[in-house]
Motif scaffolding. Structure first.
Motif, PDB file in Angstrom:
ATOM      1  N   GLU A 157       6.707  -5.194   6.399  1.00  0.00           N
ATOM      2  CA  GLU A 157       5.705  -4.563   5.551  1.00  0.00           C
ATOM      3  C   GLU A 157       6.034  -4.771   4.073  1.00  0.00           C
ATOM      4  O   GLU A 157       5.150  -5.031   3.263  1.00  0.00           O
ATOM      5  CB  GLU A 157       5.602  -3.079   5.875  1.00  0.00           C
ATOM      6  CG  GLU A 157       4.922  -2.801   7.211  1.00  0.00           C
ATOM      7  CD  GLU A 157       4.990  -1.327   7.622  1.00  0.00           C
ATOM      8  OE1 GLU A 157       5.471  -0.492   6.818  1.00  0.00           O
ATOM      9  OE2 GLU A 157       4.564  -1.027   8.743  1.00  0.00           O
ATOM     10  N   THR A 161       3.807  -6.766   1.366  1.00  0.00           N
ATOM     11  CA  THR A 161       3.393  -6.102   0.125  1.00  0.00           C
ATOM     12  C   THR A 161       3.724  -6.967  -1.085  1.00  0.00           C
ATOM     13  O   THR A 161       2.902  -7.136  -1.986  1.00  0.00           O
ATOM     14  CB  THR A 161       4.078  -4.733  -0.024  1.00  0.00           C
ATOM     15  OG1 THR A 161       3.755  -3.955   1.130  1.00  0.00           O
ATOM     16  CG2 THR A 161       3.608  -4.008  -1.256  1.00  0.00           C
ATOM     17  N   ASP A 164       1.404  -9.981  -1.249  1.00  0.00           N
ATOM     18  CA  ASP A 164       0.048  -9.662  -1.696  1.00  0.00           C
ATOM     19  C   ASP A 164      -0.025  -9.434  -3.199  1.00  0.00           C
ATOM     20  O   ASP A 164      -1.087  -9.527  -3.789  1.00  0.00           O
ATOM     21  CB  ASP A 164      -0.466  -8.397  -0.977  1.00  0.00           C
ATOM     22  CG  ASP A 164      -0.685  -8.648   0.512  1.00  0.00           C
ATOM     23  OD1 ASP A 164      -0.760  -9.831   0.903  1.00  0.00           O
ATOM     24  OD2 ASP A 164      -0.776  -7.659   1.271  1.00  0.00           O
TER      25      ASP A 164
END
Length: 165
Positions: A157, A161, A164
């Protein structure tokens, strides 16, 4: 001049751990079979167990609260209808000393749940039996593997993150 230690290794402080309390924080049992009024139905149960863990520091020195959450869903293989759903949040308050800071998180989410698991297992067995089903005996949980999976998920995750951004 050399110093002699008689072959003795340096003293490493002994890990101290004790369970100060354990309790059911929250529990829900839904007997869907009885609610539907089905008696002696053609039932072939398939049981799914989900486990999640959480730990937090308490105000007192060396005290931590560790929560184990179990979601046990029994469905009928024949028609995928829910037979029962048990959600249990079982917590323990632990006194832990002499665990190096870099190992504390793993210790809390592996060793502490392992210590209270037999009590969780008994609660699950009693509740399913008292709910009108055969007692469900939870299989032992590999908390170390569960911890590794959780850390891999967190790392993935975090990577997503940053990708992105």
């Amino acid at each position: 001049m050399t110093e002699h230690t008689n072959g003795a290794a340096p003293q490493v402080p002994q890990v101290k751990m004790s369970i100060l309390a354990q309790f059911i924080r929250d529990m829900s049992f839904e007997n869907a079979l009885a609610q539907k009024g089905l008696q002696n139905a053609d039932v072939s149960p398939e049981i799914q167990v989900q486990v999640s863990l959480d730990a937090r520091k308490r105000a007192a020195d060396h005290q931590y609260e560790v929560s184990t959450k179990f979601r046990i869903n029994s469905k009928n293989k024949n028609d995928d209808a829910t037979l029962y759903l048990l959600e249990l949040d079982y917590a323990g308050i632990f006194h832990v000393e002499n665990v190096p800071e870099e190992h504390l998180h793993a210790f809390l989410l592996i060793e502490c749940p392992r210590m209270i698991f037999p009590y969780v297992r008994r609660v699950v067995s009693d509740v399913t039996r008292d709910g009108g089903f055969p007692p469900f005996m939870l299989e032992p949980v590999d908390f170390a593997a569960l911890y590794r999976q959780q850390m891999q998920r967190v790392a993935a995750e975090a990577q997503n993150t940053t990708a992105d951004a």
